[in-house]
Design an enzyme around this catalytic site. Structure first.
Site, PDB file in Angstrom:
ATOM      1  N   TRP A 100      -6.001  -3.072   3.522  1.00 54.83           N
ATOM      2  CA  TRP A 100      -5.068  -3.446   2.459  1.00 54.83           C
ATOM      3  C   TRP A 100      -5.135  -4.966   2.300  1.00 54.83           C
ATOM      4  CZ3 TRP A 100      -0.690  -6.676   2.802  1.00 54.83           C
ATOM      5  CH2 TRP A 100      -0.060  -6.874   1.554  1.00 54.83           C
TER       6      TRP A 100
ATOM      7  N   GLU B  17      -6.317   0.919   0.551  1.00 55.30           N
ATOM      8  CA  GLU B  17      -4.926   1.113   0.107  1.00 55.30           C
ATOM      9  C   GLU B  17      -4.585   0.226  -1.083  1.00 55.30           C
ATOM     10  OE1 GLU B  17      -2.059  -0.017   3.080  1.00 55.30           O
ATOM     11  OE2 GLU B  17      -0.352   0.690   1.903  1.00 55.30           O
TER      12      GLU B  17
ATOM     13  N   LYS C 150      -1.877  -0.873  -4.445  1.00 58.69           N
ATOM     14  CA  LYS C 150      -0.469  -1.236  -4.578  1.00 58.69           C
ATOM     15  C   LYS C 150      -0.196  -1.602  -6.032  1.00 58.69           C
ATOM     16  CE  LYS C 150       2.903  -4.067  -2.121  1.00 58.69           C
ATOM     17  NZ  LYS C 150       3.162  -4.891  -0.945  1.00 58.69           N
TER      18      LYS C 150
ATOM     19  N   ASP D  85       0.356   4.899  -0.340  1.00 59.52           N
ATOM     20  CA  ASP D  85       1.607   4.434   0.255  1.00 59.52           C
ATOM     21  C   ASP D  85       2.728   4.825  -0.703  1.00 59.52           C
ATOM     22  OD1 ASP D  85       3.893   2.692   0.753  1.00 59.52           O
ATOM     23  OD2 ASP D  85       2.607   1.539   2.096  1.00 59.52           O
TER      24      ASP D  85
ATOM     25  N   HIS E  45       4.319   2.275  -3.085  1.00 60.91           N
ATOM     26  CA  HIS E  45       3.445   1.413  -3.880  1.00 60.91           C
ATOM     27  C   HIS E  45       3.258   1.853  -5.325  1.00 60.91           C
ATOM     28  CE1 HIS E  45       1.282  -0.728  -0.309  1.00 60.91           C
ATOM     29  NE2 HIS E  45       2.594  -0.819  -0.263  1.00 60.91           N
TER      30      HIS E  45
ATOM     31  N   HIS F 261       0.646   6.454   3.778  1.00 60.98           N
ATOM     32  CA  HIS F 261       1.610   5.538   4.367  1.00 60.98           C
ATOM     33  C   HIS F 261       2.965   6.015   3.881  1.00 60.98           C
ATOM     34  CE1 HIS F 261      -0.739   1.667   5.574  1.00 60.98           C
ATOM     35  NE2 HIS F 261      -1.057   2.719   6.283  1.00 60.98           N
TER      36      HIS F 261
ATOM     37  N   ASP G 250      11.921  -3.504  -2.786  1.00 60.80           N
ATOM     38  CA  ASP G 250      11.269  -3.347  -1.486  1.00 60.80           C
ATOM     39  C   ASP G 250      10.564  -2.004  -1.390  1.00 60.80           C
ATOM     40  OD1 ASP G 250      10.651  -3.954   1.259  1.00 60.80           O
ATOM     41  OD2 ASP G 250      12.123  -2.429   1.780  1.00 60.80           O
TER      42      ASP G 250
ATOM     43  N   ASP H 135       9.445  -0.867   1.649  1.00 59.47           N
ATOM     44  CA  ASP H 135       9.285  -0.616   3.080  1.00 59.47           C
ATOM     45  C   ASP H 135      10.579  -0.333   3.834  1.00 59.47           C
ATOM     46  OD1 ASP H 135       6.328  -1.167   3.314  1.00 59.47           O
ATOM     47  OD2 ASP H 135       6.981  -3.045   2.427  1.00 59.47           O
TER      48      ASP H 135
ATOM     49  N   ASP I 242       4.812   3.582   7.341  1.00 60.33           N
ATOM     50  CA  ASP I 242       4.701   2.155   7.024  1.00 60.33           C
ATOM     51  C   ASP I 242       6.018   1.635   6.464  1.00 60.33           C
ATOM     52  OD1 ASP I 242       3.951  -0.389   6.464  1.00 60.33           O
ATOM     53  OD2 ASP I 242       2.666   0.110   4.754  1.00 60.33           O
TER      54      ASP I 242
HETATM   55  C1  RNT Z   1       1.616  -3.590   2.210  1.00 59.76           C
HETATM   56  C2  RNT Z   1       0.920  -2.357   2.668  1.00 59.76           C
HETATM   57  C3  RNT Z   1       0.342  -2.420   4.052  1.00 59.76           C
HETATM   58  C4  RNT Z   1       1.249  -3.117   5.031  1.00 59.76           C
HETATM   59  C5  RNT Z   1       0.761  -3.083   6.452  1.00 59.76           C
HETATM   60  C6  RNT Z   1       1.509  -4.022   7.326  1.00 59.76           C
HETATM   61  O1  RNT Z   1       2.252  -3.429   1.038  1.00 59.76           O
HETATM   62  O2  RNT Z   1       1.783  -1.276   2.566  1.00 59.76           O
HETATM   63  O3  RNT Z   1       0.018  -1.151   4.473  1.00 59.76           O
HETATM   64  O4  RNT Z   1       2.543  -2.621   4.995  1.00 59.76           O
HETATM   65  O5  RNT Z   1      -0.587  -3.312   6.469  1.00 59.76           O
HETATM   66 ZN    ZN Z   2       1.112   0.606   3.382  1.00 57.77          ZN
END
Ligand code: RNT
Ligand code: ZN
Length: 425
Positions: free
Chosen positions: A191, A232, A234, A265, A268, A292, A300, A302, A332
């Site tokens: 990523w 990955e 985003k 993810d 994302h 993820h 956010d 995460d 993640d």
């Molecule tokens: C970031 C990605 C990635 C990170 C990690 C720490 O937006 O999701 O996967 O969260 O690599």
């Molecule tokens: Zn991620």
């Protein structure tokens, strides 16, 4: 204590639940058997707010941020491993660990990221082997002076690009080593943060550069029995709100063309877009994907995973589609405002609970209703399932696996906080 969950309560609850599910044609023992075979990859970076051990007090970059200052964060690899051991002890089943390159142990010596070697992760490998955890890996293309411009593999500067290409190549070697040592392929996921805050004049060139860099990294053929490469994408990050070079379409196309895994993810995408709907499409064209599992909340992406509708639909899609062997589930998220060990345990347990609910569905019946066009009965059945005693099956699973059931988790975490975390400055 009156009202406490005793083994007898759990066994009684399970035997009633097994009957109720049996009446629907669902075998709860078989579901638990399947659940026990699913390994989730826990992300090491929840344990220290994505700090790593490279430089003390280093700033987290790359458009991601951990907010909060809950005491007791792991300050070195030994503390992080101790916290992870605690977290795994609260999670039924056998699970993996997902490492980032900044978690190397270099014995206090500064080792540049393009010079990282398997030996810098020897203690992680020993630890993983002893405990039966598979390892996954990630190059770290952020929190570094050479990523300060916001560009890495897609930088216009050839020196920057080649530094990060060398880093990714070094990480693939490390990933292959992990896989060979532990006898389970290491998913090595790339990523990058590259993107722009404001409207770009040229969206094309950075993407061409990224493609070239990835080709240079991934053209080195490694043993697929030891390493599985993933990429990955985003939608946006902090400071890359207008443009992200590695978008979903970019990596979907790249993954299909180059036979690497696509990492989806769940944080994302657009807020109402769910990755659940993507699995049955991308798996028609890709052998395997990496997830993820995360939770987006406004800006956010995460937050700690909880048992949400979104999470449940992801797991339902994996189970209903028969994709358990082709979807690698990793977590993640990073929340620094709560106990970090609890964050791992709560999020992983939520993912497992959602998987269990999915495994307890009478999938064939639901499909038959749909095929027959009986959408009324399908809806009624799906709603009925939400009230089924899956929680009793979960409690039994915890008991079976020797893991604390119910809210006992809270006491365990508090005790660990008193005995271990409170001693950290
Ligand atoms: C970031 C990605 C990635 C990170 C990690 C720490 O937006 O999701 O996967 O969260 O690599
Ligand atoms: Zn991620």
């Amino acid at each position: 204590m009156p009202g406490d969950l005793t083994d007898r309560h759990i066994l009684d609850g399970y035997s009633l639940a097994r009957e109720r599910y049996g009446a629907l044609g669902v075998d709860t023992d078989a579901a638990l058997d399947q659940l026990g075979r699913i390994s989730i990859s826990l992300h090491c970076w929840q344990g220290d707010d994505v700090s790593g051990f490279e430089s003390p007090g280093g700033q987290l970059g790359g458009g991601i941020a951990a907010t909060g200052n809950y005491p007791g964060k792991a300050r070195n690899a030994d503390e992080l491993r101790r916290d992870l051991d605690k977290a795994y002890s609260l999670i039924p089943g056998r699970h993996r660990l997902n490492l980032h390159a900044i978690y190397a142990e270099t014995g206090g010596r500064r080792v540049e990221r393009d010079e990282l070697r398997p030996e810098h992760f020897a203690r992680w490998v020993d630890w993983a082997r002893e405990r039966g955890h598979g390892l996954d890996f990630n190059p770290t293309l952020f929190s570094h002076p050479k990523a300060a411009s916001g560009f890495t593999l897609a930088s216009y500067d050839p020196g920057i690009r080649s530094f990060w290409i060398r880093h990714c190549l070094a990480c693939r070697e490390i990933g292959e080593h992990f896989g060979r040592e532990l006898g389970t392929p290491c998913i090595t996921n790339i990523w990058i943060p590259d993107g722009l805050k404001d409207v770009p004049a040229d969206r094309k060139t950075p993407r061409m550069l990224l493609k070239e860099s990835l080709d240079a990294i991934l053209s080195r053929k490694l043993d697929r029995a030891c390493i599985l490469d993933a990429v990955e994408g985003k939608l946006f990050g902090l400071g890359s709100e207008s443009y992200v070079v590695g978008s979903h379409e970019f990596y979907l196309s790249y993954a299909i063309t180059n036979r690497v895994l696509l990492c989806l993810d769940s944080g994302h995408f657009h807020p109402t877009e769910t990755i659940a709907d993507k699995l049955s499409s991308v798996l028609l064209f890709l052998d395997e994907v990496l997830l993820h599992v995360s939770r987006g909340v406004r800006w956010d992406s995460d937050h700690v995973v909880i048992l949400s509708d979104d999470l449940l639909s992801i797991m339902q899609e994996i189970v209903r589609g028969g994709f358990l062997d082709r979807v690698h589930i990793a977590l993640d998220y990073f929340d620094a405002s709560i106990n970090r060990v609890a964050a791992w345990a709560i999020g992983t347990r939520a993912a497992l609970r959602a998987l269990l609910m999915a495994l307890l569905e009478p999938t064939d019946q639901l499909r038959a209703l749909e095929t027959a066009g009986d959408y009324t009965a399908r809806l009624a059945m799906l709603e009925e399932l939400k009230g089924m005693p899956w929680g009793a099956v979960w409690d039994y699973y915890c008991l079976q696996q020797g893991v604390v059931p119910g809210k006992g988790l809270i006491e365990e975490v508090k005790a660990y906080e008193r005995e271990e975390l409170a001693r950290r400055g």
